[in-house]
Design a protein around this motif. Structure first.
Motif, mmCIF file in Angstrom:
data_model
loop_
_atom_site.group_PDB
_atom_site.id
_atom_site.type_symbol
_atom_site.label_atom_id
_atom_site.label_comp_id
_atom_site.label_asym_id
_atom_site.label_seq_id
_atom_site.Cartn_x
_atom_site.Cartn_y
_atom_site.Cartn_z
ATOM 1 N N ASP A 54 0.854 -1.190 0.000
ATOM 2 C CA ASP A 54 0.000 0.000 0.000
ATOM 3 C C ASP A 54 0.885 1.232 0.000
ATOM 4 N N ILE A 55 0.551 2.211 -0.863
ATOM 5 C CA ILE A 55 1.282 3.478 -0.908
ATOM 6 C C ILE A 55 0.295 4.604 -0.657
ATOM 7 N N ILE A 56 0.579 5.418 0.353
ATOM 8 C CA ILE A 56 -0.279 6.556 0.679
ATOM 9 C C ILE A 56 0.546 7.820 0.525
ATOM 10 N N GLN A 57 0.139 8.685 -0.404
ATOM 11 C CA GLN A 57 0.907 9.901 -0.695
ATOM 12 C C GLN A 57 0.208 11.144 -0.163
ATOM 13 N N HIS A 79 -1.705 -1.063 -4.087
ATOM 14 C CA HIS A 79 -2.817 -0.140 -3.932
ATOM 15 C C HIS A 79 -2.237 1.206 -3.532
ATOM 16 N N ALA A 80 -2.674 2.273 -4.199
ATOM 17 C CA ALA A 80 -2.134 3.601 -3.917
ATOM 18 C C ALA A 80 -3.254 4.601 -3.726
ATOM 19 N N LEU A 81 -3.038 5.519 -2.793
ATOM 20 C CA LEU A 81 -3.946 6.627 -2.527
ATOM 21 C C LEU A 81 -3.192 7.928 -2.758
ATOM 22 N N VAL A 102 -0.488 -9.626 -11.604
ATOM 23 C CA VAL A 102 -0.284 -8.269 -11.109
ATOM 24 C C VAL A 102 -1.651 -7.613 -10.961
ATOM 25 N N GLN A 103 -1.937 -7.129 -9.756
ATOM 26 C CA GLN A 103 -3.159 -6.372 -9.487
ATOM 27 C C GLN A 103 -2.768 -5.020 -8.927
ATOM 28 N N SER A 104 -3.212 -3.962 -9.584
ATOM 29 C CA SER A 104 -2.882 -2.611 -9.145
ATOM 30 C C SER A 104 -4.124 -1.733 -9.206
ATOM 31 N N ASN A 105 -4.331 -0.966 -8.140
ATOM 32 C CA ASN A 105 -5.425 0.000 -8.104
ATOM 33 C C ASN A 105 -4.898 1.312 -7.548
ATOM 34 N N VAL A 106 -5.126 2.388 -8.285
ATOM 35 C CA VAL A 106 -4.721 3.728 -7.843
ATOM 36 C C VAL A 106 -5.976 4.570 -7.676
#
Length: 264
Positions: A54-57, A79-81, A102-106
């Motif tokens: 998880d990436i939270i910016q 997953h990124a926010l 690969v599963q990615s959600n932004v």
């Protein structure tokens, strides 16, 4: 720059441009907090089979995430926010010898949040590789771009799903998708599903998809310049897969060149 590490939770502070490498993860959940105004490049290298991040910016932050997938099969979840004026760039180079998922959600939560996601993939030796890449525009004036270049050969199968969702009233937002796959021989297969879900007006959106065999006119031109058929096929195909190397450092560039040229 200050990075605090508590188990598999990282907090990155400061305004200097920094690079960190995260290695040896396996079946672990990792959270990365990139605080306001931070500027960081994160390399995931030498990790094992599974990674879940998880990436939270925070506001006005910039992050580059680079994955070089190699060796055995991989399962990647990201997953990124993104908050106001934050920017996320993601680069994947997949040269695993095995199946890949690969599963990615932004989620673009703040105004003027931006993301760019690029990857190349090579399927060979009956491998099955699946990519589910999605973007949720949840604020005005947000931007997403998704580009994939792939090659399937030797009975391999590639499946690429791209979903861009601009939610209701998220005006002035923009999203683009582009997928191109070369089927190197008659035994390989690929499916691509570029999907736009647009729930408001006053936006910009586009998608493009091309799957097929090597372009005969390109091959004919290269043959007329003195190349053999094998050299022409190799040149066209590596032209799909090698440009991603420019997003990586020298050591990873060399690896990508070795993987691509070695397989052809």
């Amino acid at each position: 720059m200050k990075m605090q590490n508590n188990s598999n939770t990282f907090s990155i502070k400061g305004t200097d441009k920094v690079r960190i490498s995260l290695t040896d993860f396996n079946d672990e959940f990792t959270q990365i907090f990139i605080e306001e105004n931070a500027n960081v490049t994160i390399d995931f290298v030498n990790f094992k089979d599974l990674i879940n991040v998880d990436i939270i910016q925070g506001n006005n932050s910039n992050c580059v995430v680079r994955f070089l997938l190699e060796n055995n099969k991989k399962d990647v979840k990201m997953h990124a926010l993104l908050n106001n004026n934050s920017n996320l760039e993601v680069f994947f180079a997949d040269y695993t010898n095995g199946d890949t998922s690969v599963q990615s959600n932004v989620e673009l939560l703040g105004e003027h949040a931006k993301t760019n996601f690029e990857f190349t993939t090579l399927g060979k030796n009956s491998e099955k590789k699946k990519y589910d890449i999605s973007f949720d525009h949840k604020s005005n004036n947000t931007y997403s771009n998704f580009e994939c270049f792939g090659v399937a050969m030797n009975e391999s199968f590639l499946k690429i799903n791209g979903v861009s969702h601009i939610e209701k009233d998220m005006t002035k937002s923009e999203t683009h998708q582009k997928v191109k796959v070369i089927l190197f021989d008659e035994t390989s297969r690929a499916i691509a599903n570029p999907i736009l879900k647009i729930d408001c007006d006053d936006i910009i959106a586009s998608h493009a998809c091309a799957i097929g065999s090597l372009n005969s006119s390109h091959i004919f031109y290269l043959l007329s310049r003195g190349l053999t058929i094998e050299e022409a096929r190799k040149l066209i195909t590596t032209g799909y897969l090698l440009p991603i190397k420019e997003k990586f450092d020298d050591e990873e560039k060399d690896k990508i060149i070795q993987y691509v040229e070695g397989d052809f």
